[in-house]
Design an enzyme around this catalytic site. Structure first.
Site, short mmCIF file in Angstrom:
data_model
loop_
_atom_site.label_atom_id
_atom_site.label_comp_id
_atom_site.label_asym_id
_atom_site.label_seq_id
_atom_site.Cartn_x
_atom_site.Cartn_y
_atom_site.Cartn_z
N GLU A 173 29.59 51.23 20.79
CA GLU A 173 29.40 50.29 22.27
C GLU A 173 27.95 50.88 22.76
O GLU A 173 27.55 51.86 22.33
CB GLU A 173 30.57 50.64 22.89
CG GLU A 173 31.78 49.77 22.46
CD GLU A 173 33.08 50.27 23.36
OE1 GLU A 173 33.06 50.84 24.50
OE2 GLU A 173 34.18 49.63 23.01
N HIS B 59 30.38 44.87 34.49
CA HIS B 59 30.47 44.76 32.90
C HIS B 59 29.41 43.43 32.78
O HIS B 59 29.59 42.63 33.38
CB HIS B 59 31.70 44.37 32.69
CG HIS B 59 32.05 44.64 31.21
ND1 HIS B 59 31.40 43.94 29.97
CD2 HIS B 59 32.64 45.68 30.40
CE1 HIS B 59 31.59 44.30 28.99
NE2 HIS B 59 32.42 45.33 28.96
N ARG C 139 25.24 49.65 30.36
CA ARG C 139 25.78 48.59 30.98
C ARG C 139 24.75 48.38 32.31
O ARG C 139 24.77 46.85 32.54
CB ARG C 139 27.17 48.82 31.52
CG ARG C 139 28.12 48.64 30.58
CD ARG C 139 29.46 48.59 30.83
NE ARG C 139 30.23 48.76 29.73
CZ ARG C 139 31.54 49.22 29.69
NH1 ARG C 139 32.08 49.59 30.85
NH2 ARG C 139 32.26 49.24 28.51
N HIS D 96 33.89 45.88 37.23
CA HIS D 96 34.60 46.56 36.00
C HIS D 96 35.26 47.76 36.40
O HIS D 96 36.22 47.97 36.14
CB HIS D 96 33.74 46.25 34.78
CG HIS D 96 34.59 46.67 33.72
ND1 HIS D 96 35.54 46.13 33.24
CD2 HIS D 96 34.08 47.99 32.94
CE1 HIS D 96 35.89 46.83 31.99
NE2 HIS D 96 35.21 47.88 31.92
N ARG E 176 28.94 54.67 34.11
CA ARG E 176 29.80 55.30 33.06
C ARG E 176 29.33 54.89 31.64
O ARG E 176 28.93 53.75 31.38
CB ARG E 176 30.99 54.99 33.40
CG ARG E 176 32.16 55.20 32.43
CD ARG E 176 33.56 54.88 32.77
NE ARG E 176 33.78 53.49 33.00
CZ ARG E 176 34.18 52.66 31.91
NH1 ARG E 176 34.43 53.10 30.61
NH2 ARG E 176 34.34 51.27 32.14
P1 FAD Z 1 45.37 52.65 36.04
O1 FAD Z 1 45.47 52.33 34.68
O2 FAD Z 1 44.76 51.48 36.77
O3 FAD Z 1 46.63 52.69 36.83
C1 FAD Z 1 46.80 52.84 38.13
C2 FAD Z 1 48.20 52.82 38.64
O4 FAD Z 1 48.65 53.15 40.06
C3 FAD Z 1 48.85 51.39 38.19
O5 FAD Z 1 50.36 51.84 37.54
C4 FAD Z 1 49.25 50.87 39.48
O6 FAD Z 1 50.52 50.17 39.83
C5 FAD Z 1 49.53 52.23 40.49
N1 FAD Z 1 49.15 52.05 41.76
C6 FAD Z 1 48.07 51.72 42.57
N2 FAD Z 1 48.24 51.83 44.07
C7 FAD Z 1 49.60 52.13 44.20
C8 FAD Z 1 50.37 52.51 45.47
N3 FAD Z 1 49.76 52.16 46.42
N4 FAD Z 1 51.55 52.71 45.18
C9 FAD Z 1 52.18 52.87 43.89
N5 FAD Z 1 51.48 52.74 42.92
C10 FAD Z 1 49.94 52.40 42.75
N6 FAD Z 1 37.87 52.14 29.82
C11 FAD Z 1 37.61 52.63 28.65
O7 FAD Z 1 37.49 53.91 28.68
N7 FAD Z 1 37.65 52.15 27.48
C12 FAD Z 1 38.02 50.45 27.62
O8 FAD Z 1 37.93 49.85 26.19
C13 FAD Z 1 37.84 50.05 28.77
N8 FAD Z 1 38.28 48.75 28.63
C14 FAD Z 1 38.68 48.24 30.10
C15 FAD Z 1 39.00 46.76 29.93
C16 FAD Z 1 39.29 46.24 31.14
C17 FAD Z 1 39.62 44.85 31.24
C18 FAD Z 1 39.35 46.95 32.21
C19 FAD Z 1 40.04 46.31 33.65
C20 FAD Z 1 39.06 48.25 32.39
C21 FAD Z 1 38.66 48.84 30.99
N9 FAD Z 1 38.46 50.42 31.11
C22 FAD Z 1 38.07 50.94 29.81
C23 FAD Z 1 38.58 51.13 32.19
C24 FAD Z 1 40.04 51.73 32.14
O9 FAD Z 1 40.88 51.03 31.67
C25 FAD Z 1 40.51 52.18 33.38
O10 FAD Z 1 39.52 53.18 34.09
C26 FAD Z 1 41.67 53.24 33.07
O11 FAD Z 1 42.54 52.59 32.45
C27 FAD Z 1 42.24 53.73 34.39
O12 FAD Z 1 43.51 54.35 34.30
P2 FAD Z 1 44.32 54.98 35.61
O13 FAD Z 1 45.42 55.71 34.86
O14 FAD Z 1 43.25 55.76 36.49
O15 FAD Z 1 44.52 53.84 36.37
C1 SIN Z 2 34.95 46.96 26.85
O1 SIN Z 2 35.71 46.98 26.04
O2 SIN Z 2 33.71 46.51 26.81
C2 SIN Z 2 35.45 48.09 27.98
C3 SIN Z 2 34.97 49.45 27.64
C4 SIN Z 2 34.74 50.06 28.85
O3 SIN Z 2 34.96 49.63 30.03
O4 SIN Z 2 34.44 51.49 28.66
#
Ligand code: FAD
Ligand code: SIN
Length: 527
Positions: free
Chosen positions: A119, A247, A294, A356, A391
């Protein structure tokens, strides 16, 4: 008032992997404990679930830790904490093996080795993935694993409102108060509409990102920055909020929120960015072309769109065999076909940059500890120092598992040392009434998104930032008045949090007097 040994807010990769580790540790020791896992909608609705491209780690003989470290530092415009970068890169393979042991499936080649892909900003193929739905696969496996532990009470549709600290015992708590402590969380039970007091010896915030403060974002509706706002109100330290990652390639679908992502892995597989007349343009901006980091690609697209007066650019994948597209990107292929009637093996995909990821967040040390005792943060809501000013692709899921692990190690080590004081009060909503004017909340939310998108986007100026600050202040004052009078609702709280987060983004952006990574202010060009 239930008392838990551990409270975890958030059921994405950070919250779930921490929960699994804590639960497993005490199960192995045959020590009964109680973990409350709280999430605001259904279990799987998280940013994690939507992750497409994958998770970065060094696996291949030809790759090396040094290369991954260097790529992370370069993408971060040398603002990252080198020690943290080394920690994350070197611990990555171990953490990934654990994810696999929990049942996560990653694509393999016919010889059984992982099908590693590339990537933007990566000098080698090092992304493990499950087709173009990696996050969904990780979330599935972790949820299954979490549900196997009887020590975990899973509270879905519970909304965390505020952290409980000495402030709730009548003490004045400021940023400078030494030994600030967290004793749990006030949580709204969305079904009963009652606020419940969750007392916790250790609390982990794993609440994810902030995308909803912008008009267009790849983040689902849960991403309203709740954890960061809660921590900030409780006087935790927050850093790096000016570094908002846009993104480069979200699908162009005006009016759709969240925006559907066209994974960077598509460019990693040969997809080429083009203007509407079919000409390439990335050669004018960076020798790494469509696979530059990015911040560079998103700014290049923004600049081309402004110059040409267009609403989007194209991603051309027509030269990639259809069978390969369908094998590697089935979800993206079918989404484009079903939603827009675009067959990406025959037509170019209209794409546009959109919000993003947040590189900043709640400051944590190398053990994921915040400056508030017994309060940890992991995942996108935290600031570890890994990402610096931008990032590197696929380093986010990785950071989340590495730091969730470190939080686990430290919090089981300090287990038993916490003292919960008597007299923690229940939530007090005396004198408040049911909010009658929901339209105020909806309109304030729209205004906030518009301010952030128009004035605090990819390209900033001092004037735009000042205007954003002034406009936000008005919304803040109106909202405060409404909040004080109203019984708690989720939209009211989410708006409160988004205002807090927007304030921090603008404040940090105004304070940053040098263009670095994702922060690009035209007034600083000749500074
Ligand atoms: P999240 O997975 O967002 O979980 C947050 C949790 O907190 C949820 O369960 C939510 O309900 C809960 N929550 C929030 N506020 C409250 C509240 N007030 N009370 C109770 N619960 C609450 N990263 C990569 O490394 N590789 C990728 O390929 C990639 N692709 C991506 C594609 C997309 C479309 C997106 C949006 C992001 C992508 N990212 C990627 C980034 C990555 O997915 C996120 O940064 C990562 O998943 C965040 O994980 P997390 O556990 O911190 O939070
Ligand atoms: C993507 O698949 O382009 C998202 C990857 C990332 O957010 O790290």
């Amino acid at each position: 008032m239930p008392t838990y040994d551990f409270i975890v807010v958030g059921s994405g990769i950070a919250g779930l992997s921490y929960t699994v580790k804590v639960a497993q540790y005490f199960q192995d020791k045959q020590k009964p404990i109680k973990i409350a896992l709280i999430t605001k909608t259904v279990a799987e609705e998280t940013n994690t679930k939507y992750a497409q491209g994958g998770i970065a780690a060094v696996w291949d003989q030809e790759d090396s830790f040094d290369k991954h470290i260097q790529d992370t530092l370069v993408a971060g415009d040398f603002e990252s904490d080198q020690q943290v970068v080394e920690i994350v890169v070197k611990e990555a393979p171990e953490r990934l093996k654990e994810l696999i042991s929990y049942g996560t499936d990653f694509d393999r080649k016919s010889d059984g080795s992982f099908d590693l892909v590339k990537e933007g900003g990566h000098s080698d193929k090092r992304i493990l993935h499950y087709k173009d739905s990696t996050g969904n696969e990780i979330e599935r496996a972790l949820l299954e694993k979490v549900k196997s532990f009887s020590s975990v009470d899973f509270f879905t549709h519970y909304f965390a409102i505020d952290l409980i600290t000495q402030h709730h015992l009548g003490e004045k708590v400021t940023k400078d108060t030494p030994h600030k402590k967290c004793f749990g969380v006030y949580v709204l039970n969305k079904k009963t509409k009652k606020v419940e007091t969750f007392i916790g010896k250790t609390t982990l915030l794993a609440t994810g990102g902030i995308g909803q403060v912008y008009q267009s974002t790849t983040n689902p509706t849960i991403a309203t920055g709740d954890g960061i706002a809660m921590a900030y109100r409780a006087k935790a330290f927050v850093k790096g909020m000016q570094y908002i990652q846009f993104h480069p390639t979200a699908l162009y679908q005006p009016g759709k929120k969240p925006n559907f992502l066209i994974s960077e892995a598509v460019r990693g597989h040969g997809g080429i960015l083009k203007n509407l007349d079919g000409t390439t343009f990335m050669e004018k901006y960076d020798e790494r072309l469509s696979l530059a980091p990015r911040d560079i690609v998103a700014r290049a697209i923004d600049s081309e769109m402004k110059k040409n007066g267009t609403d989007h650019v194209y991603l051309d994948t027509r030269h990639i065999p259809k069978s390969e597209i369908i094998a590697h990107f089935p979800m993206i292929y079918h989404y484009c076909l079903d939603q827009l009637g675009i067959d990406m093996s025959e037509e170019m995909i209209p794409v546009v940059p959109c919000q993003h990821y947040l590189c900043g967040g709640i400051i944590v040390n190398e053990h994921s500890q915040t400056n508030i005792e017994h309060l940890y943060a992991a995942g996108e809501c935290s600031h570890t120092g890994l990402h610096g000013a931008n990032r590197l692709a696929s380093n986010s899921l990785l950071e989340a598992i590495v730091f969730a692990h470190r939080a686990f190690e430290k919090s089981v080590q300090e287990f038993g040392t916490q003292i919960i004081p008597a007299g923690i009060p229940d939530w007090n909503d005396e004198g408040t009434r049911n909010p009658e004017e929901m339209v105020l909340v909806t309109e304030m939310t729209r205004e906030l998104e518009s301010i952030m998108s128009n004035y605090v986007g990819i390209v900033r100026t001092d004037r735009r930032l000042k205007r954003a600050y002034d406009r936000l202040e008005l919304i803040y004052l109106e909202h405060e008045e409404l909040y004080k009078q109203s019984k708690i609702t989720v939209p009211l709280c989410e708006l409160r949090n988004m205002i807090n987060v927007a304030y921090l983004i603008i404040k940090h952006a105004r304070a940053q007097r040098e263009n670095k990574g994702l922060h690009y202010n035209l007034d600083l060009l000749n500074a």
